[in-house]
Design a protein around this motif. Structure first.
Motif, mmCIF file in Angstrom:
data_model
loop_
_atom_site.group_PDB
_atom_site.id
_atom_site.type_symbol
_atom_site.label_atom_id
_atom_site.label_comp_id
_atom_site.label_asym_id
_atom_site.label_seq_id
_atom_site.Cartn_x
_atom_site.Cartn_y
_atom_site.Cartn_z
ATOM 1 N N SER A 197 0.831 -1.203 0.000
ATOM 2 C CA SER A 197 0.000 0.000 0.000
ATOM 3 C C SER A 197 0.864 1.251 0.000
ATOM 4 N N GLY A 198 0.204 2.393 -0.171
ATOM 5 C CA GLY A 198 0.914 3.661 -0.110
ATOM 6 C C GLY A 198 1.492 3.947 1.259
ATOM 7 N N MET A 199 0.973 3.264 2.306
ATOM 8 C CA MET A 199 1.496 3.421 3.668
ATOM 9 C C MET A 199 2.613 2.423 3.951
ATOM 10 N N GLY A 200 2.966 1.608 2.928
ATOM 11 C CA GLY A 200 4.044 0.646 3.110
ATOM 12 C C GLY A 200 3.630 -0.651 3.765
ATOM 13 N N ASP A 245 -13.527 -4.077 -3.754
ATOM 14 C CA ASP A 245 -12.425 -3.267 -3.212
ATOM 15 C C ASP A 245 -11.796 -4.003 -2.028
ATOM 16 N N HIS A 246 -11.590 -5.301 -2.223
ATOM 17 C CA HIS A 246 -10.973 -6.140 -1.192
ATOM 18 C C HIS A 246 -9.587 -5.585 -0.875
ATOM 19 N N ALA A 247 -9.425 -5.055 0.338
ATOM 20 C CA ALA A 247 -8.155 -4.494 0.783
ATOM 21 C C ALA A 247 -7.845 -5.120 2.128
ATOM 22 N N PRO A 248 -7.215 -6.299 2.134
ATOM 23 C CA PRO A 248 -7.122 -7.120 3.344
ATOM 24 C C PRO A 248 -5.903 -6.791 4.207
ATOM 25 N N HIS A 288 5.033 2.457 -7.334
ATOM 26 C CA HIS A 288 5.336 3.490 -6.359
ATOM 27 C C HIS A 288 6.392 4.412 -6.951
ATOM 28 N N ARG A 289 6.502 5.590 -6.420
ATOM 29 C CA ARG A 289 7.400 6.589 -7.000
ATOM 30 C C ARG A 289 8.830 6.077 -7.034
ATOM 31 N N THR A 340 -3.379 5.733 15.977
ATOM 32 C CA THR A 340 -4.413 6.722 15.684
ATOM 33 C C THR A 340 -5.104 6.384 14.365
ATOM 34 N N PHE A 341 -6.225 7.041 14.120
ATOM 35 C CA PHE A 341 -6.970 6.770 12.885
ATOM 36 C C PHE A 341 -6.143 7.076 11.641
ATOM 37 N N LYS A 342 -5.166 7.989 11.732
ATOM 38 C CA LYS A 342 -4.332 8.324 10.576
ATOM 39 C C LYS A 342 -3.278 7.263 10.288
ATOM 40 N N GLU A 343 -3.017 6.379 11.250
ATOM 41 C CA GLU A 343 -1.971 5.370 11.086
ATOM 42 C C GLU A 343 -2.512 3.999 10.704
ATOM 43 N N MET A 344 -3.816 3.822 10.748
ATOM 44 C CA MET A 344 -4.423 2.519 10.470
ATOM 45 C C MET A 344 -4.480 2.270 8.964
ATOM 46 N N ALA A 345 -4.134 1.054 8.552
ATOM 47 C CA ALA A 345 -4.243 0.706 7.136
ATOM 48 C C ALA A 345 -5.694 0.842 6.690
ATOM 49 N N ASN A 346 -5.878 1.473 5.546
ATOM 50 C CA ASN A 346 -7.215 1.707 5.009
ATOM 51 C C ASN A 346 -7.667 0.527 4.166
ATOM 52 N N GLY A 347 -8.822 -0.040 4.486
ATOM 53 C CA GLY A 347 -9.360 -1.103 3.652
ATOM 54 C C GLY A 347 -10.066 -2.161 4.474
#
Length: 493
Positions: free
Chosen positions: A68-71, A318-321, A100-101, A337-344
């Motif tokens: 993911s974009g969060m690594g 949108d299976h993001a496991p 990724h970039r 925090t909510f900003k650090e949780m993997a989205n999906g």
């Protein structure tokens, strides 16, 4: 004398996107070669009496074995992900080879193809996630990927590691118009989300429920409006993924009626979850965090209406496991925090049973609309209808036998993904796929997996074949002609 078919599916109720009939299906060499009544015996006859015989599902929005974009690496690799899909009645998936970039597209695709080739048990294609549209990517690597059968790519309007600005989006859209590819857009206003999130964190609001507050519905609607405007500027179609909010559904409907070339999908989480599900003790609500987040009951009804009237032409998982531990949702445990949780959220196995039970069985949609939303429209939109997405002579024998009377209580332990939880725990469903066939081979029968690791095949996709009717005509722009941009004229879904 040899049997005329390898397999006959006998006596079932067959549904396509357009018709329903009682007939047999004859399969030879993995392809449907006959649909008729009283076909002769085959090497194997499958009794489908009392069952629906439906096309195998196509899930055109799944994240499998992807960083993911969060690594964070997804919990599912190509083996667990495709096994889970198959048990849910899906026979083709289109996951994302994620650039990724700093990464070159040919290297990304080669690595992803190797992983799939070694593990997948059902057929698959690829989208690209495009995070670095530099000159080499736009002039060499993307056109080559499209020629190799990757005819769609996804771009982001949010996430620090992935977002493109409007200038870059126009470059990508122009390329898609020239090459006959489809651009999928994650539309959320990045700065709105960033601004709200920062103020929430400064005030100590860190719980998962504040994820839904930060990702306000206005951020989705604004970005969607901007994406549609960019699309109109260069006269190139776009597809908005995972539409969640009532206002965005109405925006898409209005734009379509005015003739804009915008298409849209939605997902189970926007039909069956709400923001209230994130409001749980401790960090339990992280299990329901995805972007955009689930909204409210009004938005659920709007999504149902959009699926029914064609505003939302695709229903994907949108299976993001991500596991509920430090590898995924909780990198800092209870302090996350909510900003650090993997989205999906996971959903690849339950996508079809949820819609069958709560859509078809409850009378919200017809069986033919179910087929269109889960298979046929995906095939048309993503260049697969030459071989997938329906039950017709000449197409791959990808199908599922559904028992409409089987009742199942959902639990994480019954599923075949590698996530360890499901946001639909305890939900009672009626209707379940009991036999699943991919290219004429039975891959799932009852509770048994019969497909070998690596037996799935890569499908090189063609240019998209589906688009909206010209319901209206927006003001003409001279820009495409002036700049030599040739938009693709597609027929309707």
């Amino acid at each position: 004398m040899a049997a005329p078919f390898d397999v006959t599916i006998r006596g079932g109720r067959i549904a396509t996107d357009r018709e329903t009939l009682q007939a047999d299906i004859g399969v030879r060499d993995g392809v449907i070669v006959a649909i008729d009544s009283r076909l002769p015996p085959a090497a194997r006859d499958i009794d489908a009496a009392g069952r629906w015989v439906l096309p195998g599902g196509i899930d055109s929005h799944v994240h499998i074995e992807q960083l993911s974009g969060m690594g964070r690496m997804c919990a599912d690799d190509f083996y667990s992900g495709t096994v889970s899909a198959a048990f849910g009645g899906t026979t083709t998936i289109i996951p994302f080879a994620a650039q990724h970039r700093g990464k070159r597209i040919p290297d990304v695709v080669a690595d992803y193809a190797r992983r799939a080739r070694e593990k997948a048990v059902i057929d698959y294609g690829f989208h690209l996630i495009l995070a670095d549209p530099d000159e080499e990517a736009l002039t060499q690597h993307l056109p080559q990927a499209i020629r190799d059968g990757i005819s769609s790519f996804k771009v982001y309007m949010t996430y620090d590691a992935l977002k493109l600005d409007d200038y870059q989006l126009l470059d990508v859209l122009a390329l898609a118009g020239r090459e006959g590819a489809l651009v999928m857009i994650h539309a959320e206003n990045h700065d709105m989300i960033r601004w709200i999130a920062q103020r929430l964190l400064e005030r100590g609001h860190t719980a998962p429920k504040f994820h839904a507050v930060a990702h306000d519905a206005i951020a989705e609607t604004e970005a969607s409006h901007r994406a549609i405007a960019l699309s109109r500027l260069v006269d190139v179609p776009v597809l908005l993924v995972h539409v969640a909010g009532a206002e965005t559904v109405q925006l898409v409907r209005s734009a379509q009626r005015l003739g804009s070339k915008v298409y849209a999908e939605s997902c189970p989480q926007y039909l069956f979850l709400t923001a209230d599900d994130l409001d749980l003790p401790g960090v339990e609500g992280a299990k329901f965090c995805c972007s955009p987040p689930p909204r409210d009951a009004r938005s659920q009804e709007a999504v149902w209406a959009g699926l029914k009237d064609g505003t939302l032409g695709l229903y994907s998982s949108d299976h993001a496991p991500y596991r509920f531990d430090a590898s995924g949702k909780l990198p800092r445990g209870e302090a996350t925090t909510f900003k650090e949780m993997a989205n999906g959220v996971p959903g690849i196995e339950l996508r079809l049973p949820l819609l069958f039970s709560e859509g078809v069985q409850q009378g919200r949609i017809t069986i033919n609309e179910f087929v269109a939303l889960t298979a046929t429209n995906h095939a048309r939109m993503y260049g697969l209808s030459h071989c997938k997405g329906n039950l017709a002579v000449g197409l791959d024998a990808d199908l599922a036998l559904w028992n409409p009377d089987r009742e199942v209580t959902v639990s994480a332990g019954m599923l075949h993904d590698n996530v360890g939880y499901t946001p639909y725990e305890g939900r009672r469903l009626r209707g379940w796929p009991e036999l699943v066939m991919s290219r004429g081979r039975v891959v799932v029968e009852g509770d048994r997996l019969l497909a070998a690791r690596g037996s799935g095949r890569y499908i090189a996709r063609r240019s998209p074949e589906a688009t909206l009717p010209a319901a209206g005509t927006p003001p003409a722009s001279r820009l495409p002609a002036m700049l030599g941009l040739q938009g693709k004229a597609w027929p309707t879904l």
